[in-house]
Design a protein around this motif. Structure first.
Motif, PDB file in Angstrom:
ATOM      1  N   LEU A  18       3.421  -2.113  -5.899  1.00 14.40           N
ATOM      2  CA  LEU A  18       2.530  -3.262  -6.023  1.00 14.40           C
ATOM      3  C   LEU A  18       1.119  -2.776  -5.699  1.00 14.40           C
ATOM      4  CD1 LEU A  18       3.447  -6.721  -4.746  1.00 14.40           C
ATOM      5  CD2 LEU A  18       1.176  -5.837  -4.341  1.00 14.40           C
ATOM      6  N   GLU A  19       0.177  -3.094  -6.577  1.00 11.37           N
ATOM      7  CA  GLU A  19      -1.224  -2.687  -6.392  1.00 11.37           C
ATOM      8  C   GLU A  19      -2.114  -3.921  -6.396  1.00 11.37           C
ATOM      9  OE1 GLU A  19      -4.714  -0.042  -8.592  1.00 11.37           O
ATOM     10  OE2 GLU A  19      -2.701  -0.096  -9.458  1.00 11.37           O
ATOM     11  N   PHE A  20      -2.974  -4.030  -5.400  1.00 13.88           N
ATOM     12  CA  PHE A  20      -3.897  -5.160  -5.316  1.00 13.88           C
ATOM     13  C   PHE A  20      -5.146  -4.860  -6.125  1.00 13.88           C
ATOM     14  CE2 PHE A  20      -1.083  -5.609  -1.800  1.00 13.88           C
ATOM     15  CZ  PHE A  20      -0.872  -6.966  -1.720  1.00 13.88           C
ATOM     16  N   ARG A  21      -5.675  -5.866  -6.778  1.00 15.39           N
ATOM     17  CA  ARG A  21      -6.908  -5.741  -7.550  1.00 15.39           C
ATOM     18  C   ARG A  21      -8.083  -6.138  -6.682  1.00 15.39           C
ATOM     19  NH1 ARG A  21      -5.824  -5.150 -13.226  1.00 15.39           N
ATOM     20  NH2 ARG A  21      -3.947  -3.897 -13.132  1.00 15.39           N
ATOM     21  N   GLY A  22      -9.256  -5.612  -6.989  1.00 14.68           N
ATOM     22  CA  GLY A  22     -10.474  -5.984  -6.279  1.00 14.68           C
ATOM     23  C   GLY A  22     -10.691  -5.142  -5.032  1.00 14.68           C
ATOM     24  N   MET A  33      -1.117  -8.284   5.611  1.00 16.83           N
ATOM     25  CA  MET A  33      -0.199  -8.136   6.740  1.00 16.83           C
ATOM     26  C   MET A  33       0.134  -9.498   7.357  1.00 16.83           C
ATOM     27  SD  MET A  33       1.256  -5.504   8.397  1.00 16.83           S
ATOM     28  CE  MET A  33       0.161  -4.125   8.312  1.00 16.83           C
ATOM     29  N   SER A  34      -0.860 -10.349   7.554  1.00 15.15           N
ATOM     30  CA  SER A  34      -0.622 -11.679   8.137  1.00 15.15           C
ATOM     31  C   SER A  34       0.226 -12.542   7.221  1.00 15.15           C
ATOM     32  CB  SER A  34      -1.948 -12.386   8.425  1.00 15.15           C
ATOM     33  OG  SER A  34      -2.658 -11.707   9.416  1.00 15.15           O
ATOM     34  N   ILE A  35      -0.052 -12.481   5.928  1.00 11.68           N
ATOM     35  CA  ILE A  35       0.730 -13.264   4.963  1.00 11.68           C
ATOM     36  C   ILE A  35       2.196 -12.837   5.015  1.00 11.68           C
ATOM     37  CG2 ILE A  35       1.137 -13.637   2.491  1.00 11.68           C
ATOM     38  CD1 ILE A  35      -1.967 -13.514   2.176  1.00 11.68           C
ATOM     39  N   LEU A  36       2.442 -11.544   4.973  1.00  9.10           N
ATOM     40  CA  LEU A  36       3.825 -11.064   4.967  1.00  9.10           C
ATOM     41  C   LEU A  36       4.514 -11.358   6.293  1.00  9.10           C
ATOM     42  CD1 LEU A  36       3.347  -7.724   3.023  1.00  9.10           C
ATOM     43  CD2 LEU A  36       4.092  -9.950   2.151  1.00  9.10           C
ATOM     44  N   SER A  81      13.153   0.985   0.742  1.00 10.82           N
ATOM     45  CA  SER A  81      14.580   0.712   0.593  1.00 10.82           C
ATOM     46  C   SER A  81      14.740  -0.571  -0.211  1.00 10.82           C
ATOM     47  CB  SER A  81      15.250   0.573   1.958  1.00 10.82           C
ATOM     48  OG  SER A  81      14.847  -0.627   2.586  1.00 10.82           O
ATOM     49  N   HIS A  82      15.893  -0.727  -0.815  1.00 10.29           N
ATOM     50  CA  HIS A  82      16.185  -1.936  -1.588  1.00 10.29           C
ATOM     51  C   HIS A  82      15.009  -2.314  -2.485  1.00 10.29           C
ATOM     52  CE1 HIS A  82      18.643  -2.118   2.106  1.00 10.29           C
ATOM     53  NE2 HIS A  82      19.594  -2.374   1.240  1.00 10.29           N
ATOM     54  N   HIS A  83      14.574  -1.360  -3.284  1.00  9.49           N
ATOM     55  CA  HIS A  83      13.331  -1.479  -4.059  1.00  9.49           C
ATOM     56  C   HIS A  83      13.194  -2.792  -4.804  1.00  9.49           C
ATOM     57  CE1 HIS A  83      13.132   3.191  -4.131  1.00  9.49           C
ATOM     58  NE2 HIS A  83      12.797   2.694  -2.972  1.00  9.49           N
ATOM     59  N   ALA A  84      14.182  -3.165  -5.599  1.00 10.66           N
ATOM     60  CA  ALA A  84      14.076  -4.385  -6.414  1.00 10.66           C
ATOM     61  C   ALA A  84      13.953  -5.619  -5.535  1.00 10.66           C
ATOM     62  CB  ALA A  84      15.273  -4.496  -7.359  1.00 10.66           C
ATOM     63  N   VAL A  85      14.757  -5.699  -4.479  1.00  3.23           N
ATOM     64  CA  VAL A  85      14.721  -6.851  -3.573  1.00  3.23           C
ATOM     65  C   VAL A  85      13.363  -6.945  -2.877  1.00  3.23           C
ATOM     66  CG1 VAL A  85      15.716  -7.824  -1.451  1.00  3.23           C
ATOM     67  CG2 VAL A  85      17.215  -6.883  -3.223  1.00  3.23           C
ATOM     68  N   VAL A  86      12.874  -5.823  -2.394  1.00  2.00           N
ATOM     69  CA  VAL A  86      11.586  -5.810  -1.703  1.00  2.00           C
ATOM     70  C   VAL A  86      10.475  -6.279  -2.638  1.00  2.00           C
ATOM     71  CG1 VAL A  86       9.831  -4.299  -0.674  1.00  2.00           C
ATOM     72  CG2 VAL A  86      12.225  -4.097   0.030  1.00  2.00           C
ATOM     73  N   LEU A  87      10.455  -5.782  -3.868  1.00  2.00           N
ATOM     74  CA  LEU A  87       9.411  -6.211  -4.807  1.00  2.00           C
ATOM     75  C   LEU A  87       9.480  -7.704  -5.088  1.00  2.00           C
ATOM     76  CD1 LEU A  87       9.198  -3.256  -7.320  1.00  2.00           C
ATOM     77  CD2 LEU A  87       7.428  -4.036  -5.753  1.00  2.00           C
ATOM     78  N   VAL A  88      10.676  -8.230  -5.287  1.00  3.04           N
ATOM     79  CA  VAL A  88      10.829  -9.669  -5.542  1.00  3.04           C
ATOM     80  C   VAL A  88      10.371 -10.475  -4.326  1.00  3.04           C
ATOM     81  CG1 VAL A  88      12.550 -11.505  -5.854  1.00  3.04           C
ATOM     82  CG2 VAL A  88      12.627  -9.470  -7.294  1.00  3.04           C
ATOM     83  N   VAL A  90       8.405  -9.590  -1.682  1.00  8.91           N
ATOM     84  CA  VAL A  90       6.981  -9.450  -1.365  1.00  8.91           C
ATOM     85  C   VAL A  90       6.136 -10.188  -2.396  1.00  8.91           C
ATOM     86  CG1 VAL A  90       5.083  -7.796  -1.185  1.00  8.91           C
ATOM     87  CG2 VAL A  90       7.249  -7.336  -0.019  1.00  8.91           C
ATOM     88  N   THR A  91       6.483 -10.054  -3.666  1.00  6.37           N
ATOM     89  CA  THR A  91       5.762 -10.780  -4.716  1.00  6.37           C
ATOM     90  C   THR A  91       5.831 -12.285  -4.473  1.00  6.37           C
ATOM     91  OG1 THR A  91       6.128  -9.034  -6.342  1.00  6.37           O
ATOM     92  CG2 THR A  91       5.700 -11.229  -7.209  1.00  6.37           C
TER      93      THR A  91
END
Length: 107
Positions: A18-22, A33-36, A81-88, A90-91
């Motif tokens: 995941l890459e943030f823009r701006g 960090m606070s959001i997560l 770890s658990h790449h697909a789960v983490v991406l879903v 966190v997104t």
């Protein structure tokens, strides 16, 4: 609205990151960090010793683990770890915050 993309890592591994823009270091950019911490159950983070231009946090929550990489060229989330789960997860957490939206990658 702040934006992020999910794209393949540049190392040729095929892993998605995941890459943030701006400008993630600009005043007023939301604290990822606070959001997560608020959105992911069991969230914990530990940071590395800061280098002159970059920081790395190793994060975990009940669904898996990831790194947050903050360096001169951007802010990234790299599943460990658990790449697909983490991406879903966190997104979903970022979008649910109301301050981020996912956009399509340009490449």
């Amino acid at each position: 609205m702040n934006q992020f993309v999910v794209r393949p890592a540049l190392d040729g591994s095929g892993r998605l990151i995941l890459e943030f823009r701006g400008d993630h270091r600009a005043e007023g950019f939301p604290s990822v960090m606070s959001i997560l911490d608020r959105q992911l159950s069991g969230f914990m983070a530990s940071g590395s010793e800061p280098a002159p231009d970059d920081f790395l946090w190793v994060c975990s929550y009940l669904g898996g683990s990831f790194e947050i990489s903050d360096d001169w060229c951007g802010l990234f989330i790299l599943p460990r770890s658990h790449h697909a789960v983490v991406l879903v997860d966190v997104t979903a957490a970022l979008v649910a915050s109301g301050v981020f939206e996912r956009v399509a990658s340009n490449g």
